[in-house]
Structures are given as structure tokens and as C-alpha cells.
Write an enzyme that holds these catalytic residues in place. Structure first.
Site, PDB file in Angstrom:
ATOM      1  N   ARG A   1      -1.336   9.037   2.235  1.00  0.00           N
ATOM      2  CA  ARG A   1      -2.868   8.864   2.134  1.00  0.00           C
ATOM      3  C   ARG A   1      -3.115  10.908   2.565  1.00  0.00           C
ATOM      4  O   ARG A   1      -3.333  11.576   1.896  1.00  0.00           O
ATOM      5  CB  ARG A   1      -3.280   8.629   2.791  1.00  0.00           C
ATOM      6  CG  ARG A   1      -3.261   7.166   2.804  1.00  0.00           C
ATOM      7  CD  ARG A   1      -4.089   7.050   4.345  1.00  0.00           C
ATOM      8  NE  ARG A   1      -4.529   5.502   3.920  1.00  0.00           N
ATOM      9  CZ  ARG A   1      -4.818   4.458   4.787  1.00  0.00           C
ATOM     10  NH1 ARG A   1      -5.180   4.566   5.676  1.00  0.00           N
ATOM     11  NH2 ARG A   1      -4.863   3.341   4.551  1.00  0.00           N
TER      12      ARG A   1
ATOM     13  N   ARG B   1      -0.499   8.466   9.359  1.00  0.00           N
ATOM     14  CA  ARG B   1      -0.154   7.072   9.998  1.00  0.00           C
ATOM     15  C   ARG B   1       0.617   6.182   8.485  1.00  0.00           C
ATOM     16  O   ARG B   1      -0.394   6.136   7.839  1.00  0.00           O
ATOM     17  CB  ARG B   1      -1.641   6.258  10.675  1.00  0.00           C
ATOM     18  CG  ARG B   1      -1.511   4.782  10.220  1.00  0.00           C
ATOM     19  CD  ARG B   1      -2.597   4.319  10.467  1.00  0.00           C
ATOM     20  NE  ARG B   1      -4.405   4.744   9.349  1.00  0.00           N
ATOM     21  CZ  ARG B   1      -4.819   4.132   9.051  1.00  0.00           C
ATOM     22  NH1 ARG B   1      -4.747   2.927   9.279  1.00  0.00           N
ATOM     23  NH2 ARG B   1      -5.714   3.998   7.814  1.00  0.00           N
TER      24      ARG B   1
ATOM     25  N   GLU C   1       0.650  -1.127  -0.361  1.00  0.00           N
ATOM     26  CA  GLU C   1      -0.226   0.216   0.312  1.00  0.00           C
ATOM     27  C   GLU C   1       0.847   1.088   0.153  1.00  0.00           C
ATOM     28  O   GLU C   1       1.915   1.712   0.295  1.00  0.00           O
ATOM     29  CB  GLU C   1      -1.049  -0.241   1.412  1.00  0.00           C
ATOM     30  CG  GLU C   1      -1.779  -1.370   1.021  1.00  0.00           C
ATOM     31  CD  GLU C   1      -2.314  -0.960   2.445  1.00  0.00           C
ATOM     32  OE1 GLU C   1      -3.861  -0.834   1.840  1.00  0.00           O
ATOM     33  OE2 GLU C   1      -2.716  -0.692   3.104  1.00  0.00           O
TER      34      GLU C   1
ATOM     35  N   HIS D   1      -8.360   9.630   3.920  1.00  0.00           N
ATOM     36  CA  HIS D   1      -8.452   9.067   3.397  1.00  0.00           C
ATOM     37  C   HIS D   1      -8.987   9.300   2.036  1.00  0.00           C
ATOM     38  O   HIS D   1      -9.947  10.252   1.734  1.00  0.00           O
ATOM     39  CB  HIS D   1      -9.680   7.459   2.993  1.00  0.00           C
ATOM     40  CG  HIS D   1      -8.647   5.859   3.044  1.00  0.00           C
ATOM     41  ND1 HIS D   1      -8.563   6.521   1.575  1.00  0.00           N
ATOM     42  CD2 HIS D   1      -7.761   5.438   3.251  1.00  0.00           C
ATOM     43  CE1 HIS D   1      -8.179   5.357   0.927  1.00  0.00           C
ATOM     44  NE2 HIS D   1      -7.713   4.646   1.938  1.00  0.00           N
TER      45      HIS D   1
ATOM     46  N   HIS E   1     -10.749   9.500   8.115  1.00  0.00           N
ATOM     47  CA  HIS E   1     -10.955   8.698   8.042  1.00  0.00           C
ATOM     48  C   HIS E   1     -10.464   7.359   9.654  1.00  0.00           C
ATOM     49  O   HIS E   1     -10.170   6.670   9.833  1.00  0.00           O
ATOM     50  CB  HIS E   1      -9.883   7.696   6.625  1.00  0.00           C
ATOM     51  CG  HIS E   1      -9.659   6.370   7.089  1.00  0.00           C
ATOM     52  ND1 HIS E   1     -10.290   5.612   6.579  1.00  0.00           N
ATOM     53  CD2 HIS E   1      -8.421   5.433   6.733  1.00  0.00           C
ATOM     54  CE1 HIS E   1      -9.665   4.490   6.484  1.00  0.00           C
ATOM     55  NE2 HIS E   1      -9.115   4.052   6.604  1.00  0.00           N
TER      56      HIS E   1
END
Ligand SMILES: Cc1cc2nc3c(=O)[nH]c(=O)nc-3n(C[C@H](O)[C@H](O)[C@H](O)COP(=O)(O)OP(=O)(O)OC[C@H]3O[C@@H](n4cnc5c(N)ncnc54)[C@H](O)[C@@H]3O)c2cc1C
Length: 525
Positions: free
Chosen positions: A288, A384, A113, A241, A349
Site C-alpha cells: 500500500r 501494516r 491482497e 489506502h 486509512h
């Protein structure tokens, strides 16, 4: 009414249930959860859970990726500890029966990811959270020393405040004796005395208008600890997100996992341009915060209400096989992702900050642990890294169970805590006042405290929130307990903390971006 338990666990996601299972070896555990047992952010996790599982990956790379994503604000020792313990905690999940996908040769099928330099995401198709939650629920239901109370809402934790003492913020001698818990079916508040109390209440996405979080994520744990004068930190770091399905009527917003971009999907603006290359050399696979800000900017420049995610060039069979849930959901909404572009927008998110805890998950309040998304361990810093949250919850729940388990035999209840005072409260005649204020808080936060912030916007947010705070405190004091009114109270507290912490950070770092303080590490006023 008074009840007693050794371990009172508030919340039934991965953090609460993992702790409950492990602590049940040391005493009686009661899990209270405000909706059904499965209602949690955990159930919605799609991408997977990160851990170093095979070469060429190694701990050093996972540590480095986490620290880079965290904008330099991670606690390196914490990161190292979590990364090195992660494979053991994944083994625990595998032993419980979580069916992580394997390749034909029997090795684990590791995904990749945004922000990860290696393939290290264990998953079960694109419904990893559901697989974990289902397995944990099955196991806690089989454990005789675990009591489960659904539709039981923790209102406040019990401290010396309830014995008449005046406590100051961050006072080091605060103790937790359990919690007031409302049985929502009977409108009755139980004084739950506990030797150890665990806050595992998850996130707070509902403080914003658009969120991937389910309705239960209203920041209750953060608000409870804040009111009890415990230490909260890093709440300005709210992760949006970048890619949720643009569907204005959907609540929660349906998440289109980052793993899809890891699989080759690319972002395009409405003119068809692959705009991410203008923002970051990693393109659609940038972390992100960068992707969310780029989408926010593209939407603002062109006045569009979404951008596109393009999977049409990908192998059709592989796409459907790896992402059956996304394929099915989008098809039901009229988008065939193998042939058509997916309209996506950013959505609130994940909360990187929360209740500050030590390496055993202990908060600043004695006898109170905070685990999972509600906590701030130092792992995430200012942002994160994808799929690092489920593993953080697994690691810290294990540590907290072992740490508190060793203490439990030396602890006792405080019987002097008074029962809940119902005096002067009645049924609220106009529940619509609560619903309207709830929406207003979400609007304030989305309009003024979203992906891009400014001093003026934060100031406006605070002024507007103040009015709602006063209105709601007055309603709260007069009303019988209801889920909506307590949740609104908590949302207001959490919104206040986010605004204050955002205003105090005079720099832009990780998920906090202010047009008035665009640089990192420059305190310019
Ligand atoms: C759509 C989506 C996709 C995600 N994908 C990933 C991913 O792929 N990988 C990853 O690592 N992370 C992912 N995350 C984040 C991750 O799912 C969460 O951070 C994690 O599941 C949080 O677990 P938790 O146990 O702390 O909280 P939760 O799972 O949210 O559980 C909280 C529990 O507390 C209960 N509760 C709350 N307040 C109260 C109260 N006052 N009284 C009683 N009970 C209460 C709730 O009902 C719930 O049962 C995703 C999140 C979302 C929303």
C-alpha cells in the site's frame, strides 16, 4: 455519580466486543461506546481477515510477508505469535457464526491482497467487517453479564492523577482505576470505577481531511492514554489506502478494496498508462505505501485530482459476484465498474502505531489494556500488511481476556476517586468555533503531514497546531461536555503526537516518507 464494573470496555468494534464476550466468563463487563453499537471501523472492513488456512501457504510465508511489509520494524516474535494463533481465533469467529465464504467443494474461498504471496484472506463477499460486527453484536446482546451503554463517551481514564499525585511521562507505577464517561443523552459524567479497563477505541482517520474511517475514529484512546502519561509509539506510520472512490463530498470516503486489484484490476493515470510498473515490479499489487506514494506522485506530476482503477477487462459475472457492495455503490454514483474506469484517490486509512502493549495487550499503565487499532503490538512495524488488523484484534482480545480474567478476583476498586467537576462550565454559545478548528486541524495534517513529508512542513504544522491547541484548551475548560469538543481535543493531541514522532524519525521507512531524509536507517541530522 459513581458506578462500578469488573471490566470496563471502551469501544464496540471487533476488539471491544471480542474481549467483552470472552471476559464475560470471568465477571461483569460494561461496554461503553460513543455512538451506536455498530458504529466502528470494523463495520467498514471489506477485504477480509488474514490467516494461513491451506497449502501451499504456511506460517513462515505469512510471517515473511508481514515483516517485509513492515519495513524491518516489526517485532518478529510478535509476528510469529499472531500468525500461528490466527487460525484458532478464526475458528472462534466461525463458531460464533461468522459466515466466511466457501467454494463449491466446501473449502474456504481465500482471497489475496497486496503484499501477500499466497491466497489467505477469509472474507464474506466484500462486507467482511459487517458480517463480523453483526455476529459479535448478536452474541454480546445475548450475554446476561454484559451491559451495553451506547452514546456513552469515555473522556479520560482515571489514575493517581485524579487522587492529586503528579505523574511523569512513562512513570512505571501508574495505575488505571476506570474512566470518566459522559452519558451524551443526559450531559452527565459518570465516574466509572473498574478493576480492569480496556481501551478499544479504534483508529484516528479523522485527523485528516480525506479518510475511509467513519466519524467515530478520532483517536480518543490514544489521546486519553497520552494525557495519562502512558507509552505511545510509532504514530508517524499512518497508512493511506491508495484507492478510495474520488468523491469530494463523501465522508467517510468509500474504500475500493485492494482485493479488487488482487482480482486483476489495474491502475492507470489519466493518460491511460499503467504507471505502477514504473514504480515497482509487483505493479498494481505492490504494498500500500508504495502504491499510495506512486498515485500521489502521478497526481502531482500531471496536476490531476485522481487516477483510474480499471476493471473493464475482468469477467463481469465474477466481478459483480465477488464485489457486490463496490459494484452497487459505484453504480449509485454513476460508474458502472464493468464498463467504466473508477476514479480513485488515496485516503487516511489505518494507524499502525498507538498505545504500546505487551503480548497480552497490557499497556504501560497497570490495569489498562489496549486492543485493536488503538494499540501498537509490534505486529505492523512501519507498515501494516493488508487484512492483518482484524486478526491482530481477534488474537490480542482473546489473550487480554484470558490474562485479565485470571487477575480479576484479586483486584478491587479505588473509592477515593472524586466525581467529575462541573464547576465554571457553561453551554458553548458558538459551536461553530469548534467545527472550524476541527476542519483546520484536518487541513494542517493533510497539507503538511500527509503521504510525503519534509522538515519544513512538519515545523509549519506544529506552529499552526499550537494556536488551535491553546484556543481549544480554553474553550474546553469553560464548556459543558459535548462530543464535538472532546473529539477536537483528542484530535489535536493525536495530531501533535504524529507530528512530533514524524519529526523525530530522521529516515524514510515504511509509511513515513520525508524528502529531507529519503534513506532508510540514515540519521542525517
Ligand atoms: C473502510 C475500511 C476497510 C478496512 N478493511 C479491512 C480489511 O479488509 N481487513 C482488515 O484486517 N482490516 C481492515 N480495516 C481496518 C480494520 O477494520 C480496523 O483496524 C479494525 O476494525 C479496528 O477494530 P477496533 O475494534 O480496534 O476499532 P473499531 O472497529 O473502530 O471500534 C472502535 C470503537 O470505539 C468507539 N469509541 C471510540 N472512541 C470512544 C470513546 N471516547 N468513548 C467510547 N467509545 C469510543 C467507537 O465508537 C467504536 O465503537 C479497514 C478499515 C476501514 C476503515
Amino acid at each position: 455519580m459513581k458506578r462500578r464494573t469488573d471490566f470496563l470496555v471502551i469501544g464496540s468494534g471487533i476488539a471491544g466486543l471480542t474481549f467483552a464476550l470472552k471476559a464475560s466468563k470471568f465477571g461483569k463487563v460494561t461496554v461503553v461506546t460513543k455512538a451506536g453499537l455498530e458504529d466502528s471501523n470494523t463495520r467498514y472492513a471489506q477485504g477480509g481477515i488474514a490467516a494461513v488456512f491451506s497449502e501451499p501457504d504456511n506460517f513462515e510465508k505469512h510471517v515473511k510477508d508481514t515483516i517485509i511489509a513492515g519495513g524491518g520494524l516489526c517485532d518478529e516474535e510478535v509476528v510469529r505469535g499472531v500468525v500461528e494463533e490466527a487460525p484458532k481465533r478464526i475458528r472462534d469467529l466461525i463458531d460464533l457464526g461468522v459466515p466466511f465464504d466457501r467454494k463449491e467443494d466446501g473449502t474456504y474461498d481465500l482471497g489475496r491482497e497486496g503484499g501477500h504471496t499466497e491466497h489467505r484472506i477469509l472474507h464474506h463477499k466484500d462486507i467482511t467487517g459487517e458480517a463480523i460486527e453483526k455476529t459479535l453484536i448478536e452474541k454480546v446482546r445475548q450475554e446476561p453479564s454484559i451491559e451495553i451503554l451506547e452514546h456513552h463517551f469515555a473522556i479520560d481514564i482515571l489514575t493517581q492523577h485524579h487522587l492529586g499525585e503528579i505523574l511523569r511521562k512513562n512513570y512505571p507505577g501508574i495505575k488505571c482505576y476506570g474512566a470518566y464517561v459522559a452519558n451524551l443523552n443526559r450531559q452527565e459524567v459518570i465516574t466509572f470505577l473498574a478493576k480492569i479497563t480496556v481501551i478499544a477505541t479504534g483508529g484516528m482517520g479523522n485527523v485528516y481531511m480525506t479518510t475511509t474511517n467513519p466519524a467515530v475514529a478520532t483517536g480518543d484512546g490514544i489521546a486519553m492514554v497520552y494525557r495519562a502519561k502512558g507509552v505511545i509509539e510509532n504514530m508517524e506510520f499512518v497508512q493511506f489506502h491508495p484507492t478510495s472512490l474520488c468523491d469530494p463530498n463523501a465522508r467517510p470516503s468509500f474504500l475500493i478494496t485492494e482485493a479488487l486489484r488482487g482480482f486483476g484490476a489495474v491502475l492507470r493515470n489519466l493518460s491511460g498508462e499503467q504507471f505502477m510498473s514504473r514504480y515497482d515490479s509487483r505493479g498494481s499489487l505492490a504494498p500500500r505505501d508504495i502504491v499510495a506514494r506512486a498515485i500521489d506522485n502521478e497526481m502531482k506530476i500531471w496536476g490531476d485530482d485522481h487516477v483510474w482503477l480499471d476493471c473493464t477487462q475482468l469477467d463481469k459475472e465474477g466481478l459483480i459476484n465477488h464485489f457486490p457492495n463496490i459494484y452497487e455503490h459505484c453504480r449509485n454514483k454513476g460508474v458502472d465498474i464493468t464498463k467504466e474506469l473508477i476514479p480513485v484517490v488515496p485516503a487516511a486509512h489505518y494507524s499502525c502505531g498507538g498505545v504500546k502493549v505487551d503480548t497480552n495487550g497490557q499497556s504501560s499503565i497497570d490495569g489498562l489494556y489496549a486492543l485493536g487499532e488503538v494499540s501498537s503490538t509490534g505486529l505492523h512495524g512501519a507498515n501494516r500488511l493488508a487484512s492483518n488488523s482484524l486478526i491482530e484484534a481477534a488474537v490480542y482480545s482473546h489473550r487480554a481476556a484470558m490474562h485479565s480474567g485470571e487477575r480479576i478476583s484479586g483486584l478491587s476498586y479505588d473509592e477515593k476517586i472524586p466525581d467529575w467537576d462541573y464547576k465554571g462550565t457553561t453551554h458553548l454559545e458558538e459551536m461553530v468555533l469548534v467545527t472550524q478548528n476541527y476542519r483546520e486541524v484536518q487541513m494542517i495534517m493533510s497539507n503538511y503531514v500527509g503521504i510525503v513529508r519534509s522538515d519544513l512542513r512538519l515545523e509549519r504544522a506544529l506552529v499552526r497546531l499550537e494556536i488551535i491547541y491553546k484556543e481549544n484548551e480554553s474553550l474546553y475548560k469553560r464548556s459543558l461536555i459535548s462530543r464535538k469538543i472532546i473529539e477536537l481535543r483528542n484530535l489535536i493531541n493525536v495530531a501533535y503526537i504524529i507530528i512530533k514522532m514524524a519529526a523525530n524519525r530522521n529516515e524514510s521507512v515504511g509509511l513515513h516518507y520525508s524528502i529531507d531524509h529519503p534513506k532508510r536507517g540514515v540519521s542525517d541530522n
